[in-house]
Design an enzyme around this catalytic site. Structure first.
Site, PDB file in Angstrom:
ATOM      1  N   ASP A  60       0.850  -1.189   0.000  1.00 27.32           N
ATOM      2  CA  ASP A  60       0.000   0.000   0.000  1.00 27.32           C
ATOM      3  C   ASP A  60       0.886   1.239   0.000  1.00 27.32           C
ATOM      4  O   ASP A  60       2.019   1.206   0.498  1.00 27.32           O
ATOM      5  CB  ASP A  60      -0.918   0.019   1.227  1.00 27.32           C
ATOM      6  CG  ASP A  60      -2.147   0.891   1.024  1.00 27.32           C
ATOM      7  OD1 ASP A  60      -3.211   0.348   0.676  1.00 27.32           O
ATOM      8  OD2 ASP A  60      -2.036   2.117   1.205  1.00 27.32           O
ATOM      9  N   ASP A  86       4.915   3.557  -3.615  1.00 28.61           N
ATOM     10  CA  ASP A  86       4.097   4.086  -4.705  1.00 28.61           C
ATOM     11  C   ASP A  86       4.243   3.195  -5.933  1.00 28.61           C
ATOM     12  O   ASP A  86       5.314   3.115  -6.542  1.00 28.61           O
ATOM     13  CB  ASP A  86       4.553   5.511  -5.026  1.00 28.61           C
ATOM     14  CG  ASP A  86       3.679   6.197  -6.064  1.00 28.61           C
ATOM     15  OD1 ASP A  86       2.811   5.537  -6.663  1.00 28.61           O
ATOM     16  OD2 ASP A  86       3.873   7.411  -6.278  1.00 28.61           O
ATOM     17  N   SER A 168     -13.775  -3.993 -13.066  1.00 32.17           N
ATOM     18  CA  SER A 168     -14.986  -3.315 -12.622  1.00 32.17           C
ATOM     19  C   SER A 168     -16.058  -3.462 -13.694  1.00 32.17           C
ATOM     20  O   SER A 168     -15.747  -3.705 -14.868  1.00 32.17           O
ATOM     21  CB  SER A 168     -14.689  -1.833 -12.378  1.00 32.17           C
ATOM     22  OG  SER A 168     -15.873  -1.069 -12.302  1.00 32.17           O
ATOM     23  N   TYR A 181     -11.022   5.247 -16.434  1.00 33.74           N
ATOM     24  CA  TYR A 181     -11.146   4.045 -15.603  1.00 33.74           C
ATOM     25  C   TYR A 181     -11.703   2.880 -16.423  1.00 33.74           C
ATOM     26  O   TYR A 181     -11.225   1.743 -16.319  1.00 33.74           O
ATOM     27  CB  TYR A 181     -12.058   4.375 -14.431  1.00 33.74           C
ATOM     28  CG  TYR A 181     -12.204   3.322 -13.364  1.00 33.74           C
ATOM     29  CD1 TYR A 181     -11.149   3.006 -12.516  1.00 33.74           C
ATOM     30  CD2 TYR A 181     -13.427   2.682 -13.161  1.00 33.74           C
ATOM     31  CE1 TYR A 181     -11.299   2.066 -11.502  1.00 33.74           C
ATOM     32  CE2 TYR A 181     -13.594   1.747 -12.152  1.00 33.74           C
ATOM     33  CZ  TYR A 181     -12.527   1.438 -11.322  1.00 33.74           C
ATOM     34  OH  TYR A 181     -12.687   0.508 -10.325  1.00 33.74           O
ATOM     35  N   LYS A 185      -9.780  -0.635 -17.022  1.00 28.74           N
ATOM     36  CA  LYS A 185     -10.374  -1.862 -16.493  1.00 28.74           C
ATOM     37  C   LYS A 185     -10.772  -2.828 -17.594  1.00 28.74           C
ATOM     38  O   LYS A 185     -10.772  -4.053 -17.390  1.00 28.74           O
ATOM     39  CB  LYS A 185     -11.576  -1.522 -15.610  1.00 28.74           C
ATOM     40  CG  LYS A 185     -11.188  -0.870 -14.276  1.00 28.74           C
ATOM     41  CD  LYS A 185     -10.218  -1.708 -13.476  1.00 28.74           C
ATOM     42  CE  LYS A 185     -10.044  -1.231 -12.041  1.00 28.74           C
ATOM     43  NZ  LYS A 185      -9.020  -2.024 -11.314  1.00 28.74           N
TER      44      LYS A 185
END
Length: 296
Positions: A60, A86, A168, A181, A185
């Site tokens: 993370d 990162d 997604s 996005y 995806k």
């Protein structure tokens, strides 16, 4: 969602967990990198994987949150390390894979590419910065992690290897205001199918995509709550405006979801566990929609 329903769901999740975690766990001694696991779905994946015997690498950008997740796992008798950094920095990806392999005694078995956030705008107002950041984080980063980890997956030791890329419904069906996005995806789905065809025949690597619908996370919480991420000093607000989430008068809330509610982070993570586990040993190259029945 009422507290009674949530309680019943939690009880059912605990019951399933007890049934699965016997005798040593479905992922016993497997090393799993889970990105974006300092909170939300990723943190739940880390918890569930550990409960099934995996050695979890918590990745993370927030070091404190990553260490908190790893510490909780260790205090519960599991094995976990936190490797913060990162993912948009190539040197961190190299460090992440190297430390995971060291933690696993030279082996890595599972990668869950879960990290990410949304930075929305309609097409004609989308900036290059928004486009480049989201496409890089959701498309290029998973590719770079998998490429870096190739030596640990292209092996013939008889042990299971699998990659789970999180997509997604925006990538499956598109979504207004999320062209960056949606493209990333959708690309993840094609990438996953390609990995399954390249690394499956000789090495037995399974690769699958899970496409989430409306899951309760900071990305779907009320935008007014103030959650944000910082990109090069710029604060990017997360969430959905409360007004946009409210159902019009006379309309049943979540009417487009047959189960009439959003999913929980635990339910989402449980789907990831199911695909990672040997119960799904003949599933590869697939996109599994976890949407409560919603299909658009």
């Amino acid at each position: 969602m009422t507290s009674v329903i949530k309680m019943r769901m939690a009880e059912r999740a605990a019951q399933l967990s007890r049934q699965l975690n016997y005798p040593k766990g479905l992922l016993h001694n497997q090393v799993a990198i889970i990105t974006g696991s300092g909170q939300g779905i990723g943190a739940e994946c880390a918890r569930l994987f550990s409960n099934e015997g995996a050695k979890v690498v918590v990745s993370d950008i927030d070091g404190a949150k990553a260490e908190e997740v790893a510490s909780k796992i260790r205090s519960g008798g599991g094995q976990a390390i936190a490797v913060a950094g990162d993912l948009l920095k190539d040197e961190y990806i190299k460090q992440l894979v190297a430390k995971a392999a060291e933690f696993g005694g030279g082996k890595i078995h599972i990668i869950v590419n879960n990290a990410g956030f949304t930075w929305d705008a309609v097409l004609h107002k989308m900036t290059d910065k928004q486009w480049d950041t989201i496409v890089a984080l959701h498309g290029t980063v998973p590719f770079k992690i998998i490429r870096e980890a190739a030596p640990y997956f292209r092996v013939k030791d008889g042990e299971p290897r699998n990659i789970i890329n999180i997509s997604s419904t925006s990538g499956v069906h598109g979504n207004a205001g999320q062209i960056n996005y949606a493209l990333a995806k959708a690309g993840v789905i094609g990438m996953t199918k390609t990995i399954a065809k390249e690394w499956g025949p000789a090495f037995g690597v399974r690769a699958n995509t899970i496409a989430f619908g409306h899951i309760e996370t900071r990305l779907t919480a009320n935008k007014e709550a103030g959650a944000f991420v910082e990109v090069d000093g710029q604060k990017v607000a997360l969430g959905i405006p409360e007004k946009q989430k409210q159902a019009p008068p006379g309309i049943v809330p979540y009417q487009d979801i047959p189960l009439r509610r959003p999913g929980t982070a635990t339910e989402a993570a449980s789907a990831v566990l199911a695909i990672a586990s040997p119960l799904s040993s003949y599933i590869s190259g697939q996109t599994i929609s976890v949407t409560g029945g919603r299909n658009m």
